[in-house]
Enzyme design. Structure first.
Site, PDB file in Angstrom:
ATOM      1  N   CYS A 130      44.459  32.357  49.495  1.00 50.43           N
ATOM      2  CA  CYS A 130      44.383  33.755  49.414  1.00 50.43           C
ATOM      3  C   CYS A 130      43.901  34.460  50.222  1.00 50.43           C
ATOM      4  CB  CYS A 130      43.587  34.088  48.011  1.00 50.43           C
ATOM      5  SG  CYS A 130      41.900  33.101  47.715  1.00 50.43           S
ATOM      6  N   GLU A 155      42.110  38.042  40.195  1.00 51.02           N
ATOM      7  CA  GLU A 155      42.036  37.888  41.816  1.00 51.02           C
ATOM      8  C   GLU A 155      43.514  37.624  42.092  1.00 51.02           C
ATOM      9  OE1 GLU A 155      41.944  34.809  45.327  1.00 51.02           O
ATOM     10  OE2 GLU A 155      40.562  34.561  44.112  1.00 51.02           O
ATOM     11  N   GLY A 215      46.210  34.505  40.710  1.00 53.39           N
ATOM     12  CA  GLY A 215      47.697  34.134  40.923  1.00 53.39           C
ATOM     13  C   GLY A 215      48.233  35.657  41.733  1.00 53.39           C
TER      14      GLY A 215
END
Length: 506
Positions: free
Chosen positions: A266, A229, A205
Protein backbone atom coordinates in the site's frame (compact mmCIF):
# COMPACT_ATOMS: atom_id res chain seq x y z
CA UNK A 1 -30.98 -1.11 6.94
CA UNK A 2 -32.80 -4.01 8.56
CA UNK A 3 -30.76 -6.94 9.81
CA UNK A 4 -31.71 -10.55 9.25
CA UNK A 5 -31.29 -13.36 11.77
CA UNK A 6 -27.84 -14.86 11.51
CA UNK A 7 -27.28 -18.47 10.41
CA UNK A 8 -26.74 -20.72 13.40
CA UNK A 9 -22.95 -20.90 13.11
CA UNK A 10 -22.57 -17.12 12.84
CA UNK A 11 -25.09 -16.53 15.60
CA UNK A 12 -22.99 -18.64 17.92
CA UNK A 13 -19.84 -16.71 17.02
CA UNK A 14 -21.40 -13.27 17.52
CA UNK A 15 -23.19 -14.35 20.69
CA UNK A 16 -19.93 -15.67 22.15
CA UNK A 17 -18.15 -12.40 21.29
CA UNK A 18 -20.91 -10.37 22.93
CA UNK A 19 -20.78 -12.54 26.04
CA UNK A 20 -17.01 -12.06 26.26
CA UNK A 21 -17.16 -8.26 26.00
CA UNK A 22 -17.73 -7.37 29.65
CA UNK A 23 -15.34 -9.89 31.22
CA UNK A 24 -12.64 -8.97 28.70
CA UNK A 25 -13.08 -5.25 29.37
CA UNK A 26 -12.69 -5.98 33.09
CA UNK A 27 -9.30 -7.68 32.71
CA UNK A 28 -6.47 -5.72 34.27
CA UNK A 29 -4.00 -3.95 31.98
CA UNK A 30 -1.24 -6.19 33.30
CA UNK A 31 -3.19 -9.35 32.56
CA UNK A 32 -4.03 -8.17 29.06
CA UNK A 33 -0.40 -7.20 28.44
CA UNK A 34 0.82 -10.62 29.55
CA UNK A 35 -1.71 -12.26 27.23
CA UNK A 36 -0.53 -10.17 24.29
CA UNK A 37 3.10 -11.05 24.95
CA UNK A 38 2.14 -14.72 25.14
CA UNK A 39 0.46 -14.39 21.73
CA UNK A 40 3.57 -12.73 20.28
CA UNK A 41 5.83 -15.46 21.66
CA UNK A 42 3.53 -18.19 20.34
CA UNK A 43 3.51 -16.69 16.84
CA UNK A 44 7.30 -16.62 16.70
CA UNK A 45 7.51 -20.18 18.04
CA UNK A 46 5.06 -21.35 15.35
CA UNK A 47 6.77 -19.46 12.53
CA UNK A 48 8.40 -22.59 11.08
CA UNK A 49 4.96 -24.18 10.64
CA UNK A 50 3.07 -21.08 9.53
CA UNK A 51 5.49 -19.58 6.99
CA UNK A 52 5.43 -22.55 4.54
CA UNK A 53 1.63 -22.39 4.47
CA UNK A 54 1.82 -18.68 3.72
CA UNK A 55 4.40 -19.23 0.96
CA UNK A 56 2.18 -21.77 -0.76
CA UNK A 57 -0.98 -19.68 -0.53
CA UNK A 58 0.48 -16.25 -1.40
CA UNK A 59 3.67 -16.76 -3.40
CA UNK A 60 5.56 -14.39 -1.10
CA UNK A 61 9.13 -15.26 -0.15
CA UNK A 62 10.24 -17.02 3.02
CA UNK A 63 12.35 -14.02 4.04
CA UNK A 64 9.48 -11.59 3.56
CA UNK A 65 7.00 -13.78 5.47
CA UNK A 66 9.39 -14.56 8.31
CA UNK A 67 9.97 -10.83 8.62
CA UNK A 68 6.22 -10.32 8.81
CA UNK A 69 5.91 -12.77 11.69
CA UNK A 70 8.62 -10.85 13.53
CA UNK A 71 6.95 -7.53 12.72
CA UNK A 72 3.61 -8.80 14.02
CA UNK A 73 5.18 -10.05 17.23
CA UNK A 74 7.02 -6.77 17.80
CA UNK A 75 3.84 -4.78 17.23
CA UNK A 76 1.86 -6.95 19.64
CA UNK A 77 4.54 -6.50 22.32
CA UNK A 78 4.52 -2.73 21.70
CA UNK A 79 0.78 -2.73 22.35
CA UNK A 80 1.32 -4.74 25.55
CA UNK A 81 3.53 -1.98 26.94
CA UNK A 82 1.06 0.68 25.74
CA UNK A 83 -1.83 -1.02 27.54
CA UNK A 84 -0.01 -0.83 30.86
CA UNK A 85 1.32 2.69 30.25
CA UNK A 86 -2.25 3.90 29.69
CA UNK A 87 -1.44 7.07 27.75
CA UNK A 88 -3.98 6.06 25.09
CA UNK A 89 -6.72 6.48 27.73
CA UNK A 90 -6.20 10.27 27.64
CA UNK A 91 -7.16 10.49 31.30
CA UNK A 92 -8.45 13.96 32.25
CA UNK A 93 -9.32 15.18 35.73
CA UNK A 94 -11.25 18.41 36.40
CA UNK A 95 -11.74 18.64 40.21
CA UNK A 96 -14.73 20.34 41.81
CA UNK A 97 -14.37 24.09 41.31
CA UNK A 98 -16.66 26.39 43.29
CA UNK A 99 -15.08 29.43 41.64
CA UNK A 100 -15.39 28.24 38.05
CA UNK A 101 -15.83 31.04 35.50
CA UNK A 102 -19.32 29.82 34.54
CA UNK A 103 -20.59 28.83 37.97
CA UNK A 104 -19.78 25.83 40.12
CA UNK A 105 -18.06 23.09 38.12
CA UNK A 106 -18.74 19.52 39.28
CA UNK A 107 -15.93 17.02 39.60
CA UNK A 108 -15.42 15.62 36.07
CA UNK A 109 -13.12 12.75 35.13
CA UNK A 110 -12.73 11.40 31.60
CA UNK A 111 -11.22 8.18 30.29
CA UNK A 112 -11.84 5.67 27.49
CA UNK A 113 -13.48 2.25 27.57
CA UNK A 114 -13.61 -0.61 25.02
CA UNK A 115 -16.23 -0.41 22.27
CA UNK A 116 -17.26 -4.06 22.47
CA UNK A 117 -17.01 -6.76 19.78
CA UNK A 118 -15.19 -5.64 16.60
CA UNK A 119 -14.93 -7.36 13.22
CA UNK A 120 -11.65 -7.06 11.32
CA UNK A 121 -11.60 -7.73 7.56
CA UNK A 122 -8.10 -9.09 6.88
CA UNK A 123 -5.86 -8.09 3.96
CA UNK A 124 -4.41 -10.28 1.22
CA UNK A 125 -1.02 -8.66 0.71
CA UNK A 126 0.23 -8.98 4.31
CA UNK A 127 -0.85 -12.48 5.41
CA UNK A 128 0.55 -11.86 8.87
CA UNK A 129 1.07 -8.12 9.46
CA UNK A 130 -2.37 -6.99 8.21
CA UNK A 131 -4.28 -10.24 8.52
CA UNK A 132 -5.28 -12.48 11.42
CA UNK A 133 -2.37 -11.44 13.71
CA UNK A 134 -1.99 -7.98 12.17
CA UNK A 135 -2.03 -4.48 13.56
CA UNK A 136 -5.81 -4.10 13.58
CA UNK A 137 -6.30 -7.41 15.38
CA UNK A 138 -3.61 -6.52 17.91
CA UNK A 139 -5.09 -3.07 18.53
CA UNK A 140 -8.59 -4.50 18.98
CA UNK A 141 -7.38 -7.01 21.57
CA UNK A 142 -5.19 -4.41 23.28
CA UNK A 143 -8.21 -2.12 23.57
CA UNK A 144 -10.08 -4.88 25.40
CA UNK A 145 -12.53 -5.69 22.61
CA UNK A 146 -13.51 -9.22 21.53
CA UNK A 147 -12.16 -9.81 18.02
CA UNK A 148 -13.84 -11.51 15.08
CA UNK A 149 -11.52 -11.79 12.09
CA UNK A 150 -13.09 -12.12 8.67
CA UNK A 151 -10.36 -14.21 7.01
CA UNK A 152 -9.13 -13.26 3.55
CA UNK A 153 -9.94 -15.87 0.87
CA UNK A 154 -6.39 -15.59 -0.48
CA UNK A 155 -4.93 -17.49 2.48
CA UNK A 156 -7.69 -19.44 4.27
CA UNK A 157 -5.54 -22.30 5.58
CA UNK A 158 -3.01 -19.87 7.02
CA UNK A 159 -5.80 -17.83 8.62
CA UNK A 160 -7.12 -20.83 10.52
CA UNK A 161 -3.65 -22.04 11.51
CA UNK A 162 -2.59 -18.61 12.77
CA UNK A 163 -5.84 -18.09 14.65
CA UNK A 164 -5.42 -21.45 16.36
CA UNK A 165 -2.01 -20.38 17.65
CA UNK A 166 -3.31 -17.07 18.93
CA UNK A 167 -6.47 -18.46 20.53
CA UNK A 168 -4.51 -21.13 22.37
CA UNK A 169 -2.13 -18.48 23.71
CA UNK A 170 -5.01 -16.27 24.86
CA UNK A 171 -6.65 -19.22 26.59
CA UNK A 172 -3.40 -20.21 28.30
CA UNK A 173 -3.00 -16.62 29.49
CA UNK A 174 -6.37 -16.82 31.24
CA UNK A 175 -8.31 -14.49 29.00
CA UNK A 176 -12.10 -14.98 28.84
CA UNK A 177 -13.30 -17.57 26.36
CA UNK A 178 -13.96 -16.51 22.78
CA UNK A 179 -12.19 -13.14 22.86
CA UNK A 180 -10.92 -14.12 19.39
CA UNK A 181 -12.75 -15.99 16.61
CA UNK A 182 -12.54 -16.33 12.81
CA UNK A 183 -15.17 -16.41 10.08
CA UNK A 184 -14.81 -17.13 6.37
CA UNK A 185 -16.83 -15.89 3.44
CA UNK A 186 -17.90 -12.57 1.90
CA UNK A 187 -21.57 -12.86 2.86
CA UNK A 188 -20.63 -14.07 6.32
CA UNK A 189 -18.44 -11.02 6.90
CA UNK A 190 -21.22 -8.64 5.90
CA UNK A 191 -23.71 -10.49 8.08
CA UNK A 192 -21.43 -10.08 11.09
CA UNK A 193 -20.83 -6.40 10.31
CA UNK A 194 -24.56 -5.67 10.25
CA UNK A 195 -25.33 -7.41 13.54
CA UNK A 196 -26.21 -4.88 16.27
CA UNK A 197 -23.93 -6.60 18.78
CA UNK A 198 -20.89 -5.63 16.69
CA UNK A 199 -19.63 -2.20 17.77
CA UNK A 200 -16.83 -1.46 15.29
CA UNK A 201 -15.10 -2.58 12.11
CA UNK A 202 -11.64 -2.53 10.53
CA UNK A 203 -10.51 -3.27 6.99
CA UNK A 204 -7.45 -3.25 4.74
CA UNK A 205 -8.02 -3.61 1.00
CA UNK A 206 -9.40 -1.96 -2.11
CA UNK A 207 -11.18 1.38 -2.34
CA UNK A 208 -14.31 -0.26 -3.74
CA UNK A 209 -14.45 -2.97 -1.08
CA UNK A 210 -13.67 -0.62 1.79
CA UNK A 211 -16.19 1.97 0.66
CA UNK A 212 -18.93 -0.66 0.38
CA UNK A 213 -18.25 -1.95 3.90
CA UNK A 214 -17.98 1.56 5.35
CA UNK A 215 -21.34 2.43 3.81
CA UNK A 216 -22.87 -0.70 5.36
CA UNK A 217 -21.44 0.22 8.78
CA UNK A 218 -22.85 3.74 8.53
CA UNK A 219 -26.28 2.67 7.22
CA UNK A 220 -27.02 0.37 10.16
CA UNK A 221 -29.88 1.51 12.43
CA UNK A 222 -27.13 2.25 14.95
CA UNK A 223 -24.06 3.25 12.87
CA UNK A 224 -20.66 2.11 14.05
CA UNK A 225 -17.12 3.38 13.43
CA UNK A 226 -15.41 1.65 10.53
CA UNK A 227 -11.68 2.08 10.06
CA UNK A 228 -10.65 1.15 6.54
CA UNK A 229 -7.26 1.49 4.88
CA UNK A 230 -8.04 1.62 1.16
CA UNK A 231 -5.92 3.10 -1.66
CA UNK A 232 -2.78 5.22 -1.98
CA UNK A 233 -0.40 6.19 -4.80
CA UNK A 234 2.25 7.76 -2.53
CA UNK A 235 3.69 10.55 -4.75
CA UNK A 236 7.40 11.31 -4.60
CA UNK A 237 9.02 14.63 -5.60
CA UNK A 238 12.71 14.81 -6.54
CA UNK A 239 14.64 18.03 -7.02
CA UNK A 240 17.35 18.56 -9.63
CA UNK A 241 19.86 19.22 -6.87
CA UNK A 242 19.09 15.85 -5.28
CA UNK A 243 19.59 14.13 -8.64
CA UNK A 244 22.90 15.92 -9.13
CA UNK A 245 24.11 14.64 -5.77
CA UNK A 246 22.95 11.01 -5.87
CA UNK A 247 21.22 10.09 -9.14
CA UNK A 248 22.22 6.40 -9.05
CA UNK A 249 21.24 5.96 -5.41
CA UNK A 250 17.82 7.50 -6.05
CA UNK A 251 17.27 5.18 -9.03
CA UNK A 252 18.30 2.11 -7.03
CA UNK A 253 16.09 3.01 -4.07
CA UNK A 254 13.16 3.71 -6.39
CA UNK A 255 13.39 0.33 -8.13
CA UNK A 256 13.79 -1.52 -4.84
CA UNK A 257 10.69 0.17 -3.44
CA UNK A 258 8.62 -0.47 -6.57
CA UNK A 259 9.61 -4.11 -7.00
CA UNK A 260 9.59 -5.29 -3.39
CA UNK A 261 6.97 -8.01 -2.84
CA UNK A 262 6.02 -7.54 -6.51
CA UNK A 263 4.78 -4.02 -5.81
CA UNK A 264 1.84 -5.34 -3.77
CA UNK A 265 2.34 -2.82 -0.99
CA UNK A 266 0.00 0.00 0.00
CA UNK A 267 3.01 2.32 0.33
CA UNK A 268 4.59 1.59 -3.07
CA UNK A 269 5.67 4.86 -4.79
CA UNK A 270 3.19 5.03 -7.66
CA UNK A 271 4.34 8.41 -9.02
CA UNK A 272 7.75 10.05 -8.99
CA UNK A 273 7.96 13.67 -10.17
CA UNK A 274 11.34 14.71 -11.58
CA UNK A 275 12.71 17.57 -13.70
CA UNK A 276 12.30 16.75 -17.39
CA UNK A 277 16.09 16.68 -17.83
CA UNK A 278 16.41 14.02 -15.10
CA UNK A 279 18.70 11.60 -16.96
CA UNK A 280 17.48 8.64 -14.90
CA UNK A 281 16.75 6.17 -17.71
CA UNK A 282 20.11 4.41 -17.70
CA UNK A 283 20.33 4.19 -13.93
CA UNK A 284 16.78 2.87 -13.68
CA UNK A 285 17.42 0.19 -16.29
CA UNK A 286 20.64 -0.81 -14.55
CA UNK A 287 18.80 -1.17 -11.25
CA UNK A 288 15.70 -2.93 -12.66
CA UNK A 289 17.26 -5.41 -15.10
CA UNK A 290 18.54 -7.90 -12.47
CA UNK A 291 15.23 -8.00 -10.56
CA UNK A 292 13.84 -11.53 -10.76
CA UNK A 293 10.20 -12.21 -11.54
CA UNK A 294 7.90 -12.56 -8.57
CA UNK A 295 4.55 -14.29 -8.30
CA UNK A 296 1.58 -12.05 -7.59
CA UNK A 297 -0.71 -13.01 -4.74
CA UNK A 298 -3.41 -14.76 -6.75
CA UNK A 299 -4.79 -15.03 -10.30
CA UNK A 300 -7.40 -12.31 -9.77
CA UNK A 301 -4.81 -9.78 -8.67
CA UNK A 302 -2.46 -10.83 -11.48
CA UNK A 303 -5.15 -10.38 -14.12
CA UNK A 304 -6.09 -6.98 -12.72
CA UNK A 305 -2.45 -5.91 -12.79
CA UNK A 306 -1.97 -7.10 -16.37
CA UNK A 307 -5.02 -5.17 -17.54
CA UNK A 308 -4.04 -1.97 -15.70
CA UNK A 309 -0.46 -2.19 -16.97
CA UNK A 310 -1.62 -2.66 -20.56
CA UNK A 311 -4.00 0.30 -20.30
CA UNK A 312 -1.28 2.62 -19.00
CA UNK A 313 1.35 1.52 -21.50
CA UNK A 314 -1.13 2.00 -24.33
CA UNK A 315 -1.91 5.59 -23.33
CA UNK A 316 -0.60 8.16 -25.86
CA UNK A 317 2.51 9.92 -24.61
CA UNK A 318 3.59 7.14 -22.24
CA UNK A 319 7.00 5.60 -22.91
CA UNK A 320 8.64 2.59 -21.31
CA UNK A 321 11.76 3.32 -19.28
CA UNK A 322 11.99 -0.31 -18.18
CA UNK A 323 9.29 -2.41 -19.77
CA UNK A 324 9.33 -5.41 -17.47
CA UNK A 325 6.48 -7.82 -18.05
CA UNK A 326 4.07 -10.39 -16.72
CA UNK A 327 3.56 -14.04 -17.66
CA UNK A 328 0.87 -16.47 -16.59
CA UNK A 329 1.45 -20.11 -15.71
CA UNK A 330 -0.93 -23.00 -16.31
CA UNK A 331 -2.71 -22.32 -13.02
CA UNK A 332 -3.42 -18.70 -13.91
CA UNK A 333 -0.83 -17.35 -11.49
CA UNK A 334 0.96 -14.22 -12.72
CA UNK A 335 4.72 -13.74 -12.51
CA UNK A 336 5.92 -10.13 -12.93
CA UNK A 337 9.06 -8.08 -13.29
CA UNK A 338 9.03 -4.33 -12.58
CA UNK A 339 7.72 -1.87 -15.16
CA UNK A 340 8.61 1.82 -15.04
CA UNK A 341 7.11 4.21 -17.56
CA UNK A 342 7.60 7.92 -18.11
CA UNK A 343 5.41 10.73 -19.40
CA UNK A 344 5.33 14.49 -19.45
CA UNK A 345 3.32 16.43 -16.91
CA UNK A 346 1.02 17.49 -19.77
CA UNK A 347 0.38 13.84 -20.66
CA UNK A 348 -0.50 13.04 -17.05
CA UNK A 349 -2.87 15.98 -16.94
CA UNK A 350 -4.48 15.06 -20.26
CA UNK A 351 -5.03 11.44 -19.27
CA UNK A 352 -5.44 11.89 -15.53
CA UNK A 353 -8.58 9.77 -15.37
CA UNK A 354 -6.65 6.82 -16.80
CA UNK A 355 -3.27 7.33 -15.19
CA UNK A 356 -3.75 8.64 -11.64
CA UNK A 357 -5.37 5.55 -10.11
CA UNK A 358 -3.39 3.03 -8.08
CA UNK A 359 -1.64 0.14 -9.83
CA UNK A 360 -1.47 -2.86 -7.51
CA UNK A 361 1.72 -4.53 -8.67
CA UNK A 362 5.35 -3.73 -9.63
CA UNK A 363 4.70 -0.68 -11.81
CA UNK A 364 5.37 3.02 -11.28
CA UNK A 365 5.03 6.23 -13.30
CA UNK A 366 7.84 8.74 -13.72
CA UNK A 367 6.43 12.22 -14.39
CA UNK A 368 8.72 14.66 -16.21
CA UNK A 369 8.09 18.22 -15.05
CA UNK A 370 9.28 21.29 -17.02
CA UNK A 371 11.95 23.41 -15.34
CA UNK A 372 10.46 26.18 -13.25
CA UNK A 373 7.20 24.35 -12.53
CA UNK A 374 6.25 24.45 -8.85
CA UNK A 375 5.70 21.01 -7.34
CA UNK A 376 3.37 22.07 -4.52
CA UNK A 377 0.20 22.73 -6.57
CA UNK A 378 0.44 19.28 -8.19
CA UNK A 379 -0.61 17.55 -4.96
CA UNK A 380 -4.05 19.12 -4.89
CA UNK A 381 -4.45 19.14 -8.66
CA UNK A 382 -3.73 15.47 -9.31
CA UNK A 383 -4.32 13.52 -6.10
CA UNK A 384 -6.69 12.99 -3.22
CA UNK A 385 -5.49 11.68 0.13
CA UNK A 386 -2.50 9.36 0.46
CA UNK A 387 -0.78 7.32 3.11
CA UNK A 388 2.53 8.98 2.29
CA UNK A 389 4.21 11.74 0.34
CA UNK A 390 7.98 12.02 -0.15
CA UNK A 391 10.56 14.65 -1.04
CA UNK A 392 14.14 14.01 -2.14
CA UNK A 393 16.37 17.02 -1.51
CA UNK A 394 20.04 17.88 -1.71
CA UNK A 395 22.05 18.37 1.47
CA UNK A 396 21.87 22.16 1.09
CA UNK A 397 18.12 22.04 0.43
CA UNK A 398 17.63 19.88 3.51
CA UNK A 399 19.50 22.47 5.54
CA UNK A 400 17.24 25.26 4.24
CA UNK A 401 20.22 27.01 2.68
CA UNK A 402 18.99 27.44 -0.90
CA UNK A 403 17.05 30.04 -2.85
CA UNK A 404 14.18 27.60 -3.46
CA UNK A 405 13.53 27.01 0.25
CA UNK A 406 10.14 28.78 0.23
CA UNK A 407 8.93 26.63 -2.67
CA UNK A 408 10.12 23.47 -0.92
CA UNK A 409 8.38 24.52 2.30
CA UNK A 410 5.17 24.97 0.32
CA UNK A 411 5.60 21.49 -1.15
CA UNK A 412 6.05 19.94 2.31
CA UNK A 413 2.96 21.78 3.53
CA UNK A 414 0.95 20.58 0.52
CA UNK A 415 2.00 16.98 1.20
CA UNK A 416 1.18 17.36 4.90
CA UNK A 417 -2.37 18.39 4.05
CA UNK A 418 -2.91 15.25 1.97
CA UNK A 419 -0.86 12.48 3.59
CA UNK A 420 -0.46 10.77 6.93
CA UNK A 421 3.33 10.44 6.70
CA UNK A 422 5.78 12.89 5.10
CA UNK A 423 9.17 11.38 4.18
CA UNK A 424 12.46 13.07 3.43
CA UNK A 425 15.14 11.39 1.30
CA UNK A 426 13.69 7.90 1.67
CA UNK A 427 11.09 5.57 0.22
CA UNK A 428 7.69 4.89 1.73
CA UNK A 429 7.79 1.08 1.78
CA UNK A 430 8.96 -0.48 5.01
CA UNK A 431 6.58 1.05 7.56
CA UNK A 432 8.36 1.27 10.92
CA UNK A 433 6.34 -0.25 13.77
CA UNK A 434 6.81 2.40 16.44
CA UNK A 435 4.63 4.50 18.78
CA UNK A 436 4.82 7.70 16.69
CA UNK A 437 3.95 6.06 13.38
CA UNK A 438 0.94 7.19 11.34
CA UNK A 439 -0.34 4.75 8.77
CA UNK A 440 -3.42 6.53 7.54
CA UNK A 441 -4.42 9.67 5.68
CA UNK A 442 -7.30 11.55 4.08
CA UNK A 443 -9.76 9.71 1.84
CA UNK A 444 -9.23 7.41 -0.02
CA UNK A 445 -6.16 6.39 1.96
CA UNK A 446 -8.46 5.69 4.90
CA UNK A 447 -12.16 5.99 5.63
CA UNK A 448 -11.52 8.12 8.72
CA UNK A 449 -8.52 10.39 8.28
CA UNK A 450 -7.89 10.81 12.01
CA UNK A 451 -6.93 7.15 12.36
CA UNK A 452 -3.82 5.03 12.03
CA UNK A 453 -3.45 1.27 11.76
CA UNK A 454 0.19 1.28 12.93
CA UNK A 455 1.61 2.80 16.13
CA UNK A 456 0.19 2.92 19.62
CA UNK A 457 -2.44 5.49 18.63
CA UNK A 458 -4.16 2.62 16.77
CA UNK A 459 -5.62 1.37 20.06
CA UNK A 460 -7.82 4.43 20.56
CA UNK A 461 -9.87 3.56 17.44
CA UNK A 462 -11.55 0.79 19.38
CA UNK A 463 -12.40 2.71 22.52
CA UNK A 464 -14.90 5.45 23.31
CA UNK A 465 -14.77 8.28 25.85
CA UNK A 466 -16.80 8.36 29.06
CA UNK A 467 -16.91 11.02 31.77
CA UNK A 468 -17.71 10.39 35.45
CA UNK A 469 -19.33 13.29 37.33
CA UNK A 470 -19.09 13.62 41.12
CA UNK A 471 -18.16 9.94 41.46
CA UNK A 472 -16.74 8.53 44.67
CA UNK A 473 -13.26 7.08 44.27
CA UNK A 474 -14.50 3.53 44.79
CA UNK A 475 -16.51 3.78 41.55
CA UNK A 476 -13.76 5.30 39.42
CA UNK A 477 -11.37 3.50 37.07
CA UNK A 478 -7.90 3.42 38.58
CA UNK A 479 -6.50 5.93 36.08
CA UNK A 480 -8.98 8.61 37.24
CA UNK A 481 -8.47 8.32 40.99
CA UNK A 482 -6.53 10.96 42.90
CA UNK A 483 -4.04 8.36 44.13
CA UNK A 484 -3.64 7.13 40.51
CA UNK A 485 -2.33 3.67 41.46
CA UNK A 486 -1.47 2.81 37.85
CA UNK A 487 0.65 5.93 37.43
CA UNK A 488 -1.15 6.85 34.21
CA UNK A 489 -0.50 10.36 32.90
CA UNK A 490 -3.39 12.62 33.90
CA UNK A 491 -4.27 15.99 32.45
CA UNK A 492 -5.56 18.02 35.40
CA UNK A 493 -7.45 21.32 35.21
CA UNK A 494 -7.02 22.69 38.76
CA UNK A 495 -9.75 24.56 40.57
CA UNK A 496 -9.49 28.29 39.90
CA UNK A 497 -7.66 27.90 36.62
CA UNK A 498 -10.66 29.00 34.55
CA UNK A 499 -10.46 32.53 35.95
CA UNK A 500 -7.23 33.02 34.01
CA UNK A 501 -8.02 31.19 30.74
CA UNK A 502 -6.79 33.27 27.80
CA UNK A 503 -5.10 35.90 29.96
CA UNK A 504 -1.66 35.19 28.50
CA UNK A 505 -2.82 36.29 25.07
CA UNK A 506 -4.22 39.71 25.91
Amino acid sequence: MATSPLPTALEEIVARAAAAATPFARTTPEARAKALVRVADALEQASAELVPIAMRETGLSEARLSGEVTRSAVQIRMFADAVVDGAYLDARVDPLDEHFALGVRPDLRRTHIPLGPVVNFAASNFPFAFSVPGGDSAAILAAGCPLIVKAHPGHPELSDATAAVMIEALDEAGMPEHVMQVVHGFDEGIAVLTDPRIKGGAFTGSIAGGRALADIAQSRPAPIPFYGELGSVNPVFVTQAALDERRDAIAEGYVTSVSGSAGQLCTKPGFVFVPDSHGLDTALNTAATPVAEHRLLNPRIAQGYAERRELIMGTPGVRAVHEGGIRFDDEGQGWATPTIVAMSLDTLREHAETLTHEVFGPMSLLVEVPDGTAYAPLMGELFEGNLTGTVHLSDDEMAGATANHAALAELVEAITLQAGRVLFDGWPTGVAVSPAQTHGGPWPATTLDTSTSVGTAAISRFQRPVTYQNAAAVFLPAELRDDNPRGVAQRISPAGESQNWGSRWR
